[in-house]
Design a protein around this motif. Structure first.
Motif, mmCIF file in Angstrom:
data_model
loop_
_atom_site.group_PDB
_atom_site.id
_atom_site.type_symbol
_atom_site.label_atom_id
_atom_site.label_comp_id
_atom_site.label_asym_id
_atom_site.label_seq_id
_atom_site.Cartn_x
_atom_site.Cartn_y
_atom_site.Cartn_z
ATOM 1 N N GLY A 131 47.430 55.066 36.791
ATOM 2 C CA GLY A 131 46.710 54.792 37.785
ATOM 3 C C GLY A 131 46.707 53.300 38.844
ATOM 4 N N ILE A 132 44.726 53.175 38.817
ATOM 5 C CA ILE A 132 44.909 51.623 39.987
ATOM 6 C C ILE A 132 44.102 50.871 39.114
ATOM 7 C CG2 ILE A 132 44.239 50.648 41.648
ATOM 8 C CD1 ILE A 132 46.607 52.169 42.404
ATOM 9 N N CYS A 133 44.404 49.979 38.852
ATOM 10 C CA CYS A 133 43.238 48.282 38.204
ATOM 11 C C CYS A 133 43.265 47.160 39.155
ATOM 12 C CB CYS A 133 43.976 47.758 37.324
ATOM 13 S SG CYS A 133 43.253 46.705 36.505
ATOM 14 N N THR A 134 41.600 47.856 39.452
ATOM 15 C CA THR A 134 40.338 47.416 40.154
ATOM 16 C C THR A 134 40.138 45.719 39.761
ATOM 17 O OG1 THR A 134 39.430 49.376 40.833
ATOM 18 C CG2 THR A 134 38.454 47.667 42.205
ATOM 19 N N VAL A 135 41.053 44.935 40.945
ATOM 20 C CA VAL A 135 40.800 43.573 39.824
ATOM 21 C C VAL A 135 40.147 42.901 41.228
ATOM 22 C CG1 VAL A 135 41.614 41.667 39.549
ATOM 23 C CG2 VAL A 135 42.828 43.491 39.323
ATOM 24 N N ARG A 136 38.571 43.115 40.625
ATOM 25 C CA ARG A 136 37.599 42.281 41.184
ATOM 26 C C ARG A 136 38.003 40.170 41.594
ATOM 27 N NH1 ARG A 136 33.344 44.951 37.569
ATOM 28 N NH2 ARG A 136 34.492 43.251 35.942
ATOM 29 N N ILE A 137 38.010 40.046 41.873
ATOM 30 C CA ILE A 137 38.387 38.341 42.696
ATOM 31 C C ILE A 137 37.503 37.497 43.390
ATOM 32 C CG2 ILE A 137 39.892 36.829 43.620
ATOM 33 C CD1 ILE A 137 42.274 39.518 43.954
ATOM 34 N N TRP A 138 37.219 36.853 42.425
ATOM 35 C CA TRP A 138 36.381 35.459 43.048
ATOM 36 C C TRP A 138 37.173 34.303 43.971
ATOM 37 C CZ3 TRP A 138 31.478 35.185 45.389
ATOM 38 C CH2 TRP A 138 31.169 33.606 45.616
ATOM 39 N N GLN A 139 36.728 34.714 44.950
ATOM 40 C CA GLN A 139 37.950 33.663 45.927
ATOM 41 C C GLN A 139 37.216 32.326 46.283
ATOM 42 O OE1 GLN A 139 39.133 31.305 48.064
ATOM 43 N NE2 GLN A 139 41.428 32.093 47.676
ATOM 44 N N ALA A 140 37.737 31.203 44.801
ATOM 45 C CA ALA A 140 36.814 30.147 45.152
ATOM 46 C C ALA A 140 36.704 29.101 46.365
ATOM 47 C CB ALA A 140 36.772 29.375 44.028
ATOM 48 N N ASN A 141 37.090 29.112 47.381
ATOM 49 C CA ASN A 141 38.045 28.131 48.159
ATOM 50 C C ASN A 141 37.274 28.688 49.709
ATOM 51 O OD1 ASN A 141 40.831 28.820 47.136
ATOM 52 N ND2 ASN A 141 40.375 26.694 48.135
ATOM 53 N N ILE A 142 36.494 29.843 48.977
ATOM 54 C CA ILE A 142 35.943 30.541 50.727
ATOM 55 C C ILE A 142 34.632 30.566 50.247
ATOM 56 C CG2 ILE A 142 37.468 30.139 52.515
ATOM 57 C CD1 ILE A 142 37.920 33.049 52.227
ATOM 58 N N GLU A 143 34.290 30.836 48.875
ATOM 59 C CA GLU A 143 33.154 31.723 48.159
ATOM 60 C C GLU A 143 33.404 32.875 48.571
ATOM 61 O OE1 GLU A 143 30.107 29.001 47.979
ATOM 62 O OE2 GLU A 143 30.865 28.026 46.481
ATOM 63 N N LYS A 144 33.910 33.383 48.178
ATOM 64 C CA LYS A 144 34.124 35.420 48.956
ATOM 65 C C LYS A 144 34.882 36.453 47.935
ATOM 66 C CE LYS A 144 31.635 34.650 53.371
ATOM 67 N NZ LYS A 144 30.414 35.494 52.881
ATOM 68 N N THR A 145 34.239 37.447 48.032
ATOM 69 C CA THR A 145 35.086 38.690 47.226
ATOM 70 C C THR A 145 35.718 39.199 47.861
ATOM 71 O OG1 THR A 145 32.574 38.871 45.741
ATOM 72 C CG2 THR A 145 34.010 41.051 45.202
ATOM 73 N N ILE A 146 37.513 39.558 46.666
ATOM 74 C CA ILE A 146 38.126 40.091 47.742
ATOM 75 C C ILE A 146 38.457 41.461 45.928
ATOM 76 C CG2 ILE A 146 40.412 40.297 47.935
ATOM 77 C CD1 ILE A 146 40.323 37.239 48.688
ATOM 78 N N ILE A 147 38.440 42.393 46.747
ATOM 79 C CA ILE A 147 39.098 42.968 45.383
ATOM 80 C C ILE A 147 40.794 43.482 45.722
ATOM 81 C CG2 ILE A 147 38.693 46.031 44.619
ATOM 82 C CD1 ILE A 147 36.041 43.571 44.961
ATOM 83 N N ALA A 148 41.211 43.953 44.612
ATOM 84 C CA ALA A 148 42.652 43.681 44.848
ATOM 85 C C ALA A 148 42.853 45.589 43.562
ATOM 86 C CB ALA A 148 43.549 42.993 44.185
ATOM 87 N N HIS A 149 43.571 46.947 44.343
ATOM 88 C CA HIS A 149 43.836 47.652 43.707
ATOM 89 C C HIS A 149 45.486 47.962 43.310
ATOM 90 C CE1 HIS A 149 39.579 49.472 45.402
ATOM 91 N NE2 HIS A 149 40.849 48.127 46.622
ATOM 92 N N VAL A 150 45.628 47.102 41.984
ATOM 93 C CA VAL A 150 46.781 47.751 41.069
ATOM 94 C C VAL A 150 47.554 47.983 40.799
ATOM 95 C CG1 VAL A 150 48.171 45.680 40.215
ATOM 96 C CG2 VAL A 150 46.298 45.053 41.083
ATOM 97 N N PRO A 151 48.628 49.683 41.146
ATOM 98 C CA PRO A 151 49.392 50.220 40.266
ATOM 99 C C PRO A 151 49.321 49.531 39.724
ATOM 100 C CG PRO A 151 50.513 49.582 41.974
ATOM 101 C CD PRO A 151 49.927 48.628 42.206
ATOM 102 N N ILE A 152 49.120 50.931 38.389
ATOM 103 C CA ILE A 152 49.562 50.599 36.525
ATOM 104 C C ILE A 152 50.332 51.436 36.811
ATOM 105 C CG2 ILE A 152 48.135 50.114 34.895
ATOM 106 C CD1 ILE A 152 48.271 48.125 35.701
ATOM 107 N N THR A 153 51.898 51.058 35.496
ATOM 108 C CA THR A 153 52.235 52.319 35.101
ATOM 109 C C THR A 153 52.443 51.973 33.230
ATOM 110 O OG1 THR A 153 53.586 52.669 37.145
ATOM 111 C CG2 THR A 153 54.171 53.975 34.592
ATOM 112 N N GLN A 154 52.312 52.960 32.602
ATOM 113 C CA GLN A 154 52.584 52.845 30.851
ATOM 114 C C GLN A 154 51.609 51.405 30.658
ATOM 115 O OE1 GLN A 154 56.053 53.681 29.906
ATOM 116 N NE2 GLN A 154 56.305 54.962 30.478
ATOM 117 N N GLY A 155 50.391 50.780 30.859
ATOM 118 C CA GLY A 155 49.225 50.094 30.415
ATOM 119 C C GLY A 155 49.964 48.199 31.278
#
Length: 393
Positions: A131-155
């Motif tokens: 499925g999709i892993c939602t990775v919650r990223i803190w962008q330290a340079n500009i102090e903002k949140t970014i969400i990456a939706h990364v596809p996962i197959t067999q873990g």
């Protein structure tokens, strides 16, 4: 015979993210002196990339001698609530001993989630088998949140796929990126309070400009005002030293107007931000790959410069700025796209086209954008260790 320090090796991963690539490190894998910001870290990363290089080739390092390929990333588990990973980006100058930490790289953001999952920076309970892993990223340079939706197959991270991205040679798996509250830093989206400013630039004249803080601080001017059509490819501008000097002058005066620097001279030490871009209404052209782009394929044309040169495609952060500005009626970007209200825009760049979405709302005299969304892809190119002389930092 003189004694020379032997090389040391440091765990690293060489990754493509979007239309960029860079060397990725886990913070705890760096030598202790480089685990903190400062000269030791900068000297180490400069040597990894191969800068400063007066030959402009990066022959003795991992860099690719372009702004898109002279990049470093440091990642660590996040201590911030509701975040998985802290993402710090360094844009490495090619010919100067300088790393710019003032902004984000939106393209490499697509690779941050994949690296974080593969290197144990994301809690395993958050990674599905498929499925999709939602990775919650803190962008330290500009102090903002970014969400990456990364596809996962067999873990494991799914890297291969059929998603095509103009500016990238081969297809890969699609990674959707959400830039939350994309106004850069704590400032307003429009630092001057205006959708369009008059910018007086010596040697150029008075230019209409949209100065926006979204994704990355960006200066937009009309291509026509500078004698361009918006259909230009890299060589059309990068082979013209006079044109590059003109763009840098405009960028410097825009940076002062935006309050990013106090005087023109400071622009030389802030190369990564702000960006400068030209916009034009739709027109047909042939992209750098030979692909035909028709006027009907795009809402507008954009050409953007990064680190003093026309970018071969589009910086991800500048795409956020484009999407945000397009969503706000009255900006030069919105006008080039035909005006009116819109929640997404497809623009033409030197390598092809890109779609970015953004929803804007007016709050009194100010504007707010909750998020901007685009699709990218990422892939591990090589992993193992980089080597540098032990006395290089």
């Amino acid at each position: 015979m003189p004694q020379h320090a032997p090389q040391i090796r440091i765990p690293a991963t060489y990754m493509r993210g979007g239309t960029s690539k860079g060397v990725f490190f886990s913070l705890t894998d760096l030598p202790p002196a480089a685990q903190q910001p400062g000269p030791a870290r900068d000297q180490l990363l400069l040597r990894v990339i191969g800068s400063p290089d007066p030959y402009g080739k990066h022959t003795d390092g991992m860099g690719g001698a372009t702004s898109s390929t002279s990049k470093t990333v440091i990642l660590s588990r996040s201590s911030r609530p509701e975040h998985d990973v802290d993402y710090l980006f360094g844009q490495v100058s090619i010919d100067k001993p300088f790393i710019d930490w003032s902004g984000n790289c939106g393209n490499l953001t697509a690779a941050v989630g994949a690296f974080a999952i593969s290197n144990g920076l994301v809690d395993k309970t958050r990674i599905p088998d498929d499925g999709i892993c939602t990775v919650r990223i803190w962008q330290a340079n500009i102090e903002k949140t970014i969400i990456a939706h990364v596809p996962i197959t067999q873990g494991a991270v799914q890297e291969t796929g059929d998603f095509e991205l103009d500016g990238v040679t081969f297809p890969a798996a699609e990674v959707q990126i959400e830039f939350m509250d994309p106004a850069d830093g704590e400032g307003a989206i429009f630092p001057t309070g205006n959708l369009v400013d008059e910018l007086e630039v010596p040697g150029v004249g008075v230019l209409a400009a949209t100065l926006i803080n979204a994704g990355i601080p960006t200066i937009f001017v009309n291509a026509e005002a500078l004698g361009y059509k918006g259909t230009e490819l890299q060589d059309d501008i990068n082979s013209d030293a006079k044109a590059l000097a003109m763009f840098e002058t405009i960028r410097a005066y825009g940076a002062v107007r935006m309050g990013l620097i106090r005087n023109i001279e400071e622009a030389a030490s802030r190369q990564h931000t702000p960006k400068i871009a030209i916009v034009a209404p739709p027109a047909a052209y042939t992209a750098s790959s030979g692909k035909a782009v028709e006027a009907a394929d795009v809402d507008l044309l954009v050409r953007a410069l990064s680190m003093g040169k026309l970018h071969h495609a589009m910086m991800g952060t500048a795409a956020v700025a484009i999407g945000t500005a397009a969503a706000i009626p009255g900006t030069l970007v919105n006008q080039a796209a035909g005006g009116g209200e819109r929640t997404s825009v497809r623009f033409g760049h030197p390598s092809g086209t890109l779609r970015v979405g953004a929803a804007a709302q007016q709050a009194g005299n100010d504007w707010a954008v909750t998020k901007a969304v685009m699709s990218r892809s990422a892939r591990v190119l090589m992993e193992g260790w980089v080597r540098v002389p032990g006395d290089a930092f």
